[in-house]
Motif scaffolding. Sequence first.
Motif, mmCIF file in Angstrom:
data_model
loop_
_atom_site.group_PDB
_atom_site.id
_atom_site.type_symbol
_atom_site.label_atom_id
_atom_site.label_comp_id
_atom_site.label_asym_id
_atom_site.label_seq_id
_atom_site.Cartn_x
_atom_site.Cartn_y
_atom_site.Cartn_z
ATOM 1 N N HIS A 50 92.635 26.208 -70.787
ATOM 2 C CA HIS A 50 94.053 26.522 -70.952
ATOM 3 C C HIS A 50 94.733 26.929 -69.652
ATOM 4 C CE1 HIS A 50 97.722 27.775 -72.876
ATOM 5 N NE2 HIS A 50 97.594 28.992 -72.386
ATOM 6 N N ASN A 51 94.031 27.640 -68.760
ATOM 7 C CA ASN A 51 94.660 28.220 -67.570
ATOM 8 C C ASN A 51 94.229 27.578 -66.259
ATOM 9 O OD1 ASN A 51 95.981 30.184 -69.173
ATOM 10 N ND2 ASN A 51 94.138 31.459 -69.163
ATOM 11 N N HIS A 52 93.352 26.583 -66.324
ATOM 12 C CA HIS A 52 92.773 26.027 -65.108
ATOM 13 C C HIS A 52 93.105 24.540 -64.988
ATOM 14 C CE1 HIS A 52 90.114 29.635 -64.921
ATOM 15 N NE2 HIS A 52 90.173 29.518 -66.234
ATOM 16 N N SER A 53 93.329 24.088 -63.752
ATOM 17 C CA SER A 53 93.521 22.662 -63.496
ATOM 18 C C SER A 53 92.927 22.306 -62.142
ATOM 19 C CB SER A 53 95.005 22.269 -63.545
ATOM 20 O OG SER A 53 95.708 22.853 -62.467
ATOM 21 N N LEU A 54 92.532 21.042 -62.006
ATOM 22 C CA LEU A 54 91.917 20.559 -60.782
ATOM 23 C C LEU A 54 92.566 19.242 -60.387
ATOM 24 C CD1 LEU A 54 89.585 21.234 -58.786
ATOM 25 C CD2 LEU A 54 88.164 19.662 -60.116
ATOM 26 N N PHE A 55 93.104 19.206 -59.171
ATOM 27 C CA PHE A 55 93.695 17.981 -58.621
ATOM 28 C C PHE A 55 92.738 17.418 -57.580
ATOM 29 C CE2 PHE A 55 96.035 15.976 -55.151
ATOM 30 C CZ PHE A 55 96.722 14.972 -55.829
ATOM 31 N N ILE A 56 92.453 16.114 -57.675
ATOM 32 C CA ILE A 56 91.521 15.463 -56.757
ATOM 33 C C ILE A 56 92.205 14.241 -56.140
ATOM 34 C CG2 ILE A 56 89.282 14.329 -56.529
ATOM 35 C CD1 ILE A 56 88.361 15.863 -58.979
ATOM 36 N N ARG A 57 92.108 14.109 -54.816
ATOM 37 C CA ARG A 57 92.697 12.966 -54.110
ATOM 38 C C ARG A 57 91.736 12.458 -53.032
ATOM 39 N NH1 ARG A 57 98.382 13.869 -51.447
ATOM 40 N NH2 ARG A 57 99.124 13.225 -53.514
ATOM 41 N N THR B 157 96.328 29.823 -63.610
ATOM 42 C CA THR B 157 97.598 30.425 -64.003
ATOM 43 C C THR B 157 97.389 31.299 -65.230
ATOM 44 O OG1 THR B 157 98.783 28.474 -63.214
ATOM 45 C CG2 THR B 157 99.990 29.982 -64.630
ATOM 46 N N HIS B 158 97.929 32.518 -65.172
ATOM 47 C CA HIS B 158 97.879 33.417 -66.325
ATOM 48 C C HIS B 158 99.106 34.317 -66.283
ATOM 49 C CE1 HIS B 158 96.208 35.759 -69.591
ATOM 50 N NE2 HIS B 158 96.438 36.867 -68.890
ATOM 51 N N ASP B 159 99.992 34.133 -67.224
ATOM 52 C CA ASP B 159 101.250 34.874 -67.271
ATOM 53 C C ASP B 159 102.001 34.725 -65.939
ATOM 54 O OD1 ASP B 159 100.704 35.643 -69.860
ATOM 55 O OD2 ASP B 159 99.683 37.473 -69.246
ATOM 56 N N ASP B 160 102.244 35.839 -65.228
ATOM 57 C CA ASP B 160 102.978 35.795 -63.956
ATOM 58 C C ASP B 160 102.070 35.629 -62.750
ATOM 59 O OD1 ASP B 160 105.434 36.128 -65.209
ATOM 60 O OD2 ASP B 160 105.238 38.313 -65.216
ATOM 61 N N LEU B 161 100.795 35.408 -62.991
ATOM 62 C CA LEU B 161 99.823 35.313 -61.911
ATOM 63 C C LEU B 161 99.381 33.862 -61.714
ATOM 64 C CD1 LEU B 161 97.852 36.781 -59.918
ATOM 65 C CD2 LEU B 161 96.220 36.862 -61.825
ATOM 66 N N ARG B 162 99.324 33.434 -60.432
ATOM 67 C CA ARG B 162 98.854 32.078 -60.140
ATOM 68 C C ARG B 162 98.061 32.079 -58.839
ATOM 69 N NH1 ARG B 162 101.462 27.100 -57.966
ATOM 70 N NH2 ARG B 162 103.309 28.376 -57.564
ATOM 71 N N PHE B 163 96.844 31.513 -58.876
ATOM 72 C CA PHE B 163 96.015 31.304 -57.703
ATOM 73 C C PHE B 163 95.961 29.805 -57.410
ATOM 74 C CE2 PHE B 163 94.265 35.410 -59.003
ATOM 75 C CZ PHE B 163 94.149 36.062 -57.781
ATOM 76 N N VAL B 164 96.118 29.443 -56.118
ATOM 77 C CA VAL B 164 96.022 28.044 -55.712
ATOM 78 C C VAL B 164 95.047 27.954 -54.540
ATOM 79 C CG1 VAL B 164 97.232 25.985 -54.914
ATOM 80 C CG2 VAL B 164 98.395 27.607 -56.430
ATOM 81 N N THR B 165 93.978 27.198 -54.729
ATOM 82 C CA THR B 165 92.976 26.989 -53.685
ATOM 83 C C THR B 165 93.023 25.532 -53.244
ATOM 84 O OG1 THR B 165 91.543 28.669 -54.682
ATOM 85 C CG2 THR B 165 90.538 27.154 -53.094
ATOM 86 N N LEU C 212 98.236 33.199 -53.418
ATOM 87 C CA LEU C 212 98.426 34.033 -54.601
ATOM 88 C C LEU C 212 99.914 34.201 -54.848
ATOM 89 C CD1 LEU C 212 97.656 36.152 -56.787
ATOM 90 C CD2 LEU C 212 97.612 37.854 -54.939
ATOM 91 N N TYR C 213 100.344 33.955 -56.083
ATOM 92 C CA TYR C 213 101.739 34.133 -56.481
ATOM 93 C C TYR C 213 101.776 35.093 -57.670
ATOM 94 C CZ TYR C 213 102.363 29.810 -53.826
ATOM 95 O OH TYR C 213 102.358 28.853 -52.840
ATOM 96 N N ILE C 214 102.619 36.133 -57.576
ATOM 97 C CA ILE C 214 102.753 37.076 -58.677
ATOM 98 C C ILE C 214 104.148 37.692 -58.654
ATOM 99 C CG2 ILE C 214 101.629 38.882 -57.285
ATOM 100 C CD1 ILE C 214 100.627 40.096 -59.936
ATOM 101 N N LYS C 215 104.907 37.443 -59.705
ATOM 102 C CA LYS C 215 106.239 38.022 -59.903
ATOM 103 C C LYS C 215 107.145 37.876 -58.682
ATOM 104 C CE LYS C 215 104.793 41.357 -63.395
ATOM 105 N NZ LYS C 215 104.751 42.779 -63.816
ATOM 106 N N ALA D 52 101.302 35.492 -51.220
ATOM 107 C CA ALA D 52 100.396 35.861 -50.138
ATOM 108 C C ALA D 52 99.400 34.725 -49.945
ATOM 109 C CB ALA D 52 99.657 37.156 -50.457
ATOM 110 N N GLY D 53 98.950 34.550 -48.708
ATOM 111 C CA GLY D 53 98.036 33.452 -48.456
ATOM 112 C C GLY D 53 97.252 33.640 -47.177
ATOM 113 N N ILE D 54 96.152 32.899 -47.085
ATOM 114 C CA ILE D 54 95.315 32.912 -45.904
ATOM 115 C C ILE D 54 94.723 31.521 -45.749
ATOM 116 C CG2 ILE D 54 93.268 33.692 -47.187
ATOM 117 C CD1 ILE D 54 92.497 35.312 -44.673
ATOM 118 N N GLY D 55 94.519 31.082 -44.508
ATOM 119 C CA GLY D 55 94.013 29.732 -44.308
ATOM 120 C C GLY D 55 93.268 29.567 -43.000
ATOM 121 N N ILE D 56 92.408 28.553 -42.965
ATOM 122 C CA ILE D 56 91.664 28.178 -41.765
ATOM 123 C C ILE D 56 91.766 26.673 -41.592
ATOM 124 C CG2 ILE D 56 89.385 28.018 -40.692
ATOM 125 C CD1 ILE D 56 88.619 30.584 -42.061
ATOM 126 N N TYR D 57 92.047 26.249 -40.364
ATOM 127 C CA TYR D 57 92.123 24.826 -40.020
ATOM 128 C C TYR D 57 91.223 24.608 -38.813
ATOM 129 C CZ TYR D 57 94.354 20.245 -39.228
ATOM 130 O OH TYR D 57 94.602 18.908 -39.085
#
Length: 449
Positions: free
Chosen positions: A219-226, A248-256, A308-311, A315-320
């Motif tokens: 219900h709360n998880h999805s995976l995109f593949i390209r 995704t859960h209510d007002d909370l969303r994590f994107v990796t 991370l998205y909430i209300k 916030a985010g962090i990344g490495i390239y």
Amino acid sequence: MKNLKLLLCVFFVCSLCRSLEYIVDGNVVQSTRIGLSNNKHIDVENGIYPNNSFAVLSAQLGITFALLNNDIYKLHIGIKGMVGGVGLDTTRNGSMLFPTDSIIAGANAGRFAEIVMPAWGELINAYLSYSYKNYFGFKGGRYSFANPDAIMGTDWWSGHNQGFEIFGGNDYFRIYGIYVHARSSSNLEWLNHFEPRNKNVYRFGLFVFGLDSTIALGHNHSLFIRPYLYYQPGAYIDPGFKIVYTYTHDDLRFVTTLLTLFAIHERQAYNRLSDQDWGYESLYDSANTYLGRTHGKGGITLFAREELYIKGYKAGIGIYKNFGNANDMIGSYGDPTGLNTWVYTLYSTGPTWSDFFSSDALNAFILGGKKYQKWNYEIIGRYTYAPRSNENSLALLISYDFTKHINLYLRLEWAGTLNKPGYKLVDTFLTKKIYTDKSMIFWYLSAKI
């Protein structure tokens, strides 16, 4: 006779407008960069260059006709033009505007307009697109990769394409192919003619193949593949893949996000000079003058980002990380990070780029922000370590919607680069470390239809 033809064209367009569904869109954008540096002179011998400033005015106007527009069939025709001009350019010889009046005694005078806005006007959209549900579609002509009618997204390419694309699939996956004959950067302060890329190696375009699939994992998880493949005959073969996991859960969303690129340069490109002075083998002429570095065999890119998205907060962090010279022939024409590394001083590497994408570069960044009513702000901190240079950046990005159609984007950034010996900085071969101040105030003031 010419007037009669013009009247007939106007009558035809007006007739279409009366009988068909259509959308008119456009904008006027004022772009300004103020380089915050006290240096006003070029000293080629010692590698001292200004932090240039500019002011640009551009406008776009287009119309999209929906010949068919229902849940089954869509047939659209789009036309759009863009015009622009440079009002202020401190790279011009004799420019005297504080704080970066570049009093130029040598080369590179006026290169900003030459590189960023060489065209005063261009037809940037002229396309036909068709789709049958999610099963089949094509698009051809000139169009934006970010256009709502675009068939797929290109992580490594941005701007406008002159070519075509086609897809087939269903509600769960889409297989696509793209042909890029020529490309143009045509938006905001950029207005280039459509030209082939890497035309000194192969001037007849490149191809992109891939598959997009989104999988629901509960219900709360999805995976995109390209998985994808970029191919330019005589230049490179670049396979890779992108994976995006969302919770995704209510007002909370994590994107990796995980993005890879495995760049394989073709043999005839090995010993050609890099436009950005990236690569490995140094080339010298008969007088032992340094010419630059070669593309080499390619390399590998690994990019990971957690958001991370909430209300309304973000916030985010990344490495390239680049292993080898992975981005030299492909990645410098698009920015998959979303950080916008195209706004730095002209006197660096490439047209306003940074060494973010250079050979063996390691980049780490952290960001945070908040959207509140008409305000949106974001803070981004970045550190880059590369054989060519080390870079530091701390940027505050603010946007404000005056109305639904008028918006201000403001960027306040402290940025600096420690250029290392053994490389070329504009017209100077460095024999010692040179610090370049790239700090700036940058804004877009846009009005949209």
